[in-house]
Structure formats: structure tokens, C-alpha cells
Design a protein around this motif. Structure first.
Motif, PDB file in Angstrom:
ATOM      1  N   LEU A   7     -32.028  26.855 -49.893  1.00 37.38           N
ATOM      2  CA  LEU A   7     -33.051  27.431 -50.751  1.00 37.38           C
ATOM      3  C   LEU A   7     -33.044  26.910 -51.973  1.00 37.38           C
ATOM      4  N   ALA A   8     -31.784  26.822 -52.249  1.00 32.07           N
ATOM      5  CA  ALA A   8     -31.352  26.211 -53.820  1.00 32.07           C
ATOM      6  C   ALA A   8     -31.786  24.639 -53.743  1.00 32.07           C
ATOM      7  N   ILE A   9     -31.961  23.890 -52.735  1.00 32.30           N
ATOM      8  CA  ILE A   9     -32.153  22.428 -52.996  1.00 32.30           C
ATOM      9  C   ILE A   9     -33.671  22.442 -52.692  1.00 32.30           C
ATOM     10  N   ALA A  10     -34.199  23.351 -52.015  1.00 28.13           N
ATOM     11  CA  ALA A  10     -35.651  23.322 -52.005  1.00 28.13           C
ATOM     12  C   ALA A  10     -36.400  23.732 -53.171  1.00 28.13           C
ATOM     13  N   VAL A  11     -35.928  24.722 -54.012  1.00 28.62           N
ATOM     14  CA  VAL A  11     -36.248  24.935 -55.273  1.00 28.62           C
ATOM     15  C   VAL A  11     -35.847  24.042 -56.146  1.00 28.62           C
ATOM     16  N   ALA A  12     -34.739  23.250 -56.220  1.00 28.30           N
ATOM     17  CA  ALA A  12     -34.576  22.109 -57.262  1.00 28.30           C
ATOM     18  C   ALA A  12     -35.553  21.085 -56.914  1.00 28.30           C
ATOM     19  N   LEU A  13     -35.729  20.822 -55.677  1.00 23.22           N
ATOM     20  CA  LEU A  13     -36.600  19.510 -55.391  1.00 23.22           C
ATOM     21  C   LEU A  13     -37.987  19.736 -55.790  1.00 23.22           C
ATOM     22  N   THR A  14     -38.589  21.228 -55.527  1.00 27.26           N
ATOM     23  CA  THR A  14     -39.928  21.533 -56.244  1.00 27.26           C
ATOM     24  C   THR A  14     -40.011  21.175 -57.570  1.00 27.26           C
ATOM     25  N   LEU A  15     -39.054  21.781 -58.341  1.00 27.63           N
ATOM     26  CA  LEU A  15     -38.891  21.827 -59.907  1.00 27.63           C
ATOM     27  C   LEU A  15     -39.013  20.199 -60.357  1.00 27.63           C
ATOM     28  N   LEU A  16     -38.250  19.442 -59.813  1.00 28.62           N
ATOM     29  CA  LEU A  16     -38.012  18.032 -60.183  1.00 28.62           C
ATOM     30  C   LEU A  16     -39.370  17.503 -59.736  1.00 28.62           C
ATOM     31  N   LEU A  17     -39.883  17.503 -58.704  1.00 26.29           N
ATOM     32  CA  LEU A  17     -41.059  16.990 -58.301  1.00 26.29           C
ATOM     33  C   LEU A  17     -42.250  17.253 -59.200  1.00 26.29           C
ATOM     34  N   GLY A  18     -42.303  18.538 -59.377  1.00 32.29           N
ATOM     35  CA  GLY A  18     -43.263  19.196 -60.455  1.00 32.29           C
ATOM     36  C   GLY A  18     -43.212  18.675 -61.698  1.00 32.29           C
ATOM     37  N   ALA A  19     -41.829  18.386 -62.396  1.00 30.57           N
ATOM     38  CA  ALA A  19     -41.592  18.130 -63.767  1.00 30.57           C
ATOM     39  C   ALA A  19     -42.181  16.503 -63.740  1.00 30.57           C
ATOM     40  N   THR A  20     -41.729  15.759 -62.657  1.00 29.88           N
ATOM     41  CA  THR A  20     -42.233  14.262 -62.836  1.00 29.88           C
ATOM     42  C   THR A  20     -43.734  14.147 -62.784  1.00 29.88           C
ATOM     43  N   GLY A  21     -44.416  15.098 -61.918  1.00 32.64           N
ATOM     44  CA  GLY A  21     -45.850  14.870 -61.994  1.00 32.64           C
ATOM     45  C   GLY A  21     -46.583  15.210 -63.186  1.00 32.64           C
ATOM     46  N   ALA A  22     -46.031  16.108 -63.930  1.00 27.13           N
ATOM     47  CA  ALA A  22     -46.402  16.653 -65.260  1.00 27.13           C
ATOM     48  C   ALA A  22     -46.093  15.428 -66.350  1.00 27.13           C
ATOM     49  N   ALA A  23     -44.879  14.856 -66.115  1.00 31.82           N
ATOM     50  CA  ALA A  23     -44.627  13.812 -67.082  1.00 31.82           C
ATOM     51  C   ALA A  23     -45.456  12.573 -66.684  1.00 31.82           C
ATOM     52  N   ALA A  24     -45.860  12.061 -65.503  1.00 31.70           N
ATOM     53  CA  ALA A  24     -46.758  10.992 -65.189  1.00 31.70           C
ATOM     54  C   ALA A  24     -47.909  11.321 -65.701  1.00 31.70           C
ATOM     55  N   ALA A  25     -48.485  12.613 -65.979  1.00 37.34           N
ATOM     56  CA  ALA A  25     -49.789  12.716 -66.262  1.00 37.34           C
ATOM     57  C   ALA A  25     -49.895  12.947 -67.828  1.00 37.34           C
ATOM     58  N   GLN A  26     -49.152  12.706 -68.476  1.00 35.81           N
ATOM     59  CA  GLN A  26     -49.282  12.978 -69.949  1.00 35.81           C
ATOM     60  C   GLN A  26     -49.787  11.610 -70.629  1.00 35.81           C
ATOM     61  N   PRO A  27     -49.775  10.568 -70.237  1.00 37.87           N
ATOM     62  CA  PRO A  27     -50.272   9.419 -71.009  1.00 37.87           C
ATOM     63  C   PRO A  27     -51.718   9.477 -70.984  1.00 37.87           C
ATOM     64  N   ALA A  28     -52.387  10.009 -70.127  1.00 36.78           N
ATOM     65  CA  ALA A  28     -53.787  10.189 -69.894  1.00 36.78           C
ATOM     66  C   ALA A  28     -54.195  11.428 -70.868  1.00 36.78           C
ATOM     67  N   ASP A  29     -53.674  12.413 -71.316  1.00 33.70           N
ATOM     68  CA  ASP A  29     -53.780  13.503 -72.231  1.00 33.70           C
ATOM     69  C   ASP A  29     -54.004  12.940 -73.739  1.00 33.70           C
ATOM     70  N   GLY A  30     -54.633  13.637 -74.401  1.00 33.24           N
ATOM     71  CA  GLY A  30     -54.872  13.332 -75.882  1.00 33.24           C
ATOM     72  C   GLY A  30     -56.232  12.646 -76.081  1.00 33.24           C
TER      73      GLY A  30
END
Length: 82
Positions: A7-30
């Protein structure tokens, strides 16, 4: 007891992949990188005319707008020519 590490690994992977997706989307913002073209010279006169009408200096705005905007002198308000 192995459920917690999975469960801890699954939660960590979910958070890591979610943060990566948000960081990748930022250059289009603004704001866009291209600036708009400068407005035509008559726009400031048009804005002053509208301000005068709203302030009560002018009674009718139609003729005042027609005098400051460029275009066909035979144009009528509905956009057709007369």
C-alpha cells in the motif's frame, strides 16, 4: 503484514506520477509568449469618446464614434452601406 508495504509503495507511486504530470503541464500554463499587435491609433480617441459619453459630456454616442473611427462615410449603423 505485507499489505502495508504494498500500500505504501502504491501510494508513493501515485503521488510521484501525479507530481510528474503536474510538472510537465506547467510550461503550457501562463500568458502566451507572443505579444498582440499594437492597436490602431484611433482606439485611444474612441475610448475617450466612450468615456465622455459615460460621463455625460456627450448626449449621443453614435455620431461621435463615427467621427473618430476610420471607414466608409456612407456606412449605416447596421453594417450595410447606403
Amino acid at each position: 503484514m505485507q499489505r502495508r508495504p504494498r500500500l505504501a509503495i502504491a501510494v508513493a507511486l501515485t503521488l510521484l506520477l501525479g507530481a510528474t504530470g503536474a510538472a510537465a503541464a506547467q510550461p503550457a500554463d501562463g500568458p502566451p509568449s507572443d505579444l498582440p499587435d499594437p492597436v490602431p491609433e484611433f482606439v485611444s480617441a474612441l475610448l475617450e469618446t466612450i468615456t465622455d459619453f459615460l460621463g455625460g459630456v456627450l448626449e449621443a454616442i453614435g455620431e461621435a464614434v463615427r467621427t473618430v473611427t476610420p471607414g466608409d462615410d456612407a456606412a449605416v449603423p447596421n453594417g450595410t452601406t447606403g
